[in-house]
Motif scaffolding. Structure first.
Motif, PDB file in Angstrom:
ATOM      1  N   ALA A 146       0.826  -1.206   0.000  1.00  0.00           N
ATOM      2  CA  ALA A 146       0.000   0.000   0.000  1.00  0.00           C
ATOM      3  C   ALA A 146       0.862   1.258   0.000  1.00  0.00           C
ATOM      4  CB  ALA A 146      -0.938  -0.015   1.211  1.00  0.00           C
ATOM      5  N   VAL A 147       1.914   1.273   0.815  1.00  0.00           N
ATOM      6  CA  VAL A 147       2.803   2.434   0.872  1.00  0.00           C
ATOM      7  C   VAL A 147       3.463   2.667  -0.475  1.00  0.00           C
ATOM      8  CG1 VAL A 147       4.930   3.350   1.864  1.00  0.00           C
ATOM      9  CG2 VAL A 147       3.226   2.283   3.354  1.00  0.00           C
ATOM     10  N   ASP A 154      -5.310   2.378   5.595  1.00  0.00           N
ATOM     11  CA  ASP A 154      -6.551   1.609   5.594  1.00  0.00           C
ATOM     12  C   ASP A 154      -6.932   1.101   4.205  1.00  0.00           C
ATOM     13  OD1 ASP A 154      -7.324   3.980   4.392  1.00  0.00           O
ATOM     14  OD2 ASP A 154      -8.908   4.468   5.829  1.00  0.00           O
ATOM     15  N   GLU A 155      -6.094   1.419   3.200  1.00  0.00           N
ATOM     16  CA  GLU A 155      -6.334   0.913   1.852  1.00  0.00           C
ATOM     17  C   GLU A 155      -5.472  -0.310   1.522  1.00  0.00           C
ATOM     18  OE1 GLU A 155      -7.423   4.322  -1.152  1.00  0.00           O
ATOM     19  OE2 GLU A 155      -5.742   5.023   0.090  1.00  0.00           O
TER      20      GLU A 155
END
Length: 299
Positions: A146-147, A154-155
């Motif tokens: 995600a990063v 939260d994604e």
């Protein structure tokens, strides 16, 4: 390479005094899997099984000197990159991967330890992201994926469909191959792009042994051309998962020179890691999250 030749594997990573993660775990993994290991230090940590209390970075120029001195003398058949710490070191290592290291490279984008300690400066994320096209395989866990995609925490993926999507999006960012490591992801039969039932194993920093509803952990391997594999393995019930991400990426690097491609190397590395997790409780190291048992086949 000749299969009778002992492969030389390099780790470029930080030190873990407790011996469960970082270059200590990498060198143990190389040795357990029959590769000669060498190491370039990017940073020192004050660390135990209970967490990281301090990080002291190695100057970027000295990281370069370590690598250049080594490769002038030794054959390197595969390399694994772990903790980089700062933007300057990440940029330097990225340049070394592109210009100096003439071998397959596995990039484990270490950002946060199992215990939650930050191991990568915020301003280094872009430098790690810029390194993606230079590496041959990246092995993010769900928060790291995600990063790298610029998403909010939260994604991070919470199901297999999202893992597939994020793996393909990382390919679109320039990564050659992506192994997205799953933890709290339920394996739904209708949510599979493919199933590699011959593959066994588990991996993911901080999530390797956590429960899934059907007793499996699933990693998603995306290869060039859109080929995607779901690699499945049994859930291992142990609190001793310290260094699983380091261990998996170094196992892939150790095995790749003697395997017929990335899928076989990743699958066999996961199988071996499952055994290391299954035997981890035999070690009784520390009072926190202990390490996996790298030498379970030898001791």
């Amino acid at each position: 390479m000749n299969v009778t030749t002992i492969p030389h594997a390099l780790t470029i990573a930080g030190s873990d005094p407790s011996g469960g993660a970082g270059i200590q775990a990498d060198l143990k993994t190389f040795s357990a899997l029959g590769a000669y290991g060498c190491a370039v230090l990017t940073g020192l940590t004050a660390q135990s099984t209970r967490g990281v209390s301090g990080v002291h970075g190695v100057p970027a120029g000295f990281v370069r000197e370590q690598v250049e001195t080594l490769v002038e003398d030794m054959r390197i058949d595969a390399a694994k990159i772990g903790m980089l710490g700062t933007a300057a070191v990440a940029e330097e290592v990225g340049d070394l991967v592109r210009r100096t290291l003439d071998c397959p490279v596995v990039l484990d984008p270490v950002m946060v330890s199992t215990a939650g300690s930050r191991l990568l400066d915020e301003d280094a994320i872009d430098a790690v992201r810029a390194m993606l096209p230079a590496a041959d395989l990246i092995t993010p866990n769900l928060p790291e994926a995600a990063v790298l995609l610029g998403l909010e925490p939260d994604e991070a993926a919470t199901d297999l469909a999202a893992m597939h999507d994020q793996a393909r999006r990382l390919l679109d960012l320039g990564a050659a191959r992506v192994l997205v490591k799953g933890g709290h992801v339920r394996a739904e039969a209708g949510d599979r792009a493919s199933r590699d039932t011959a593959s066994r194993g588990t991996a993911s920093r901080g999530t390797a042994s956590r429960d899934t509803e059907n007793g499996e952990v699933v990693d998603v391997l995306a290869l060039p051309g859109g080929e995607v594999h779901e690699l499945r393995g049994p859930r291992v019930r142990t609190a001793n998962t310290h260094g699983t991400g380091c261990t998996l990426s170094s196992a892939i690097a150790a095995l790749l020179p003697r395997r017929d491609g990335w899928l076989e190397a990743v699958s066999d590395a996961r199988t071996w890691l499952t055994g290391a997790l299954q035997h981890a409780d035999r070690l009784s190291i520390g009072s926190g999250a202990g390490p996996v048992h790298h030498f379970y086949e030898l001791w």
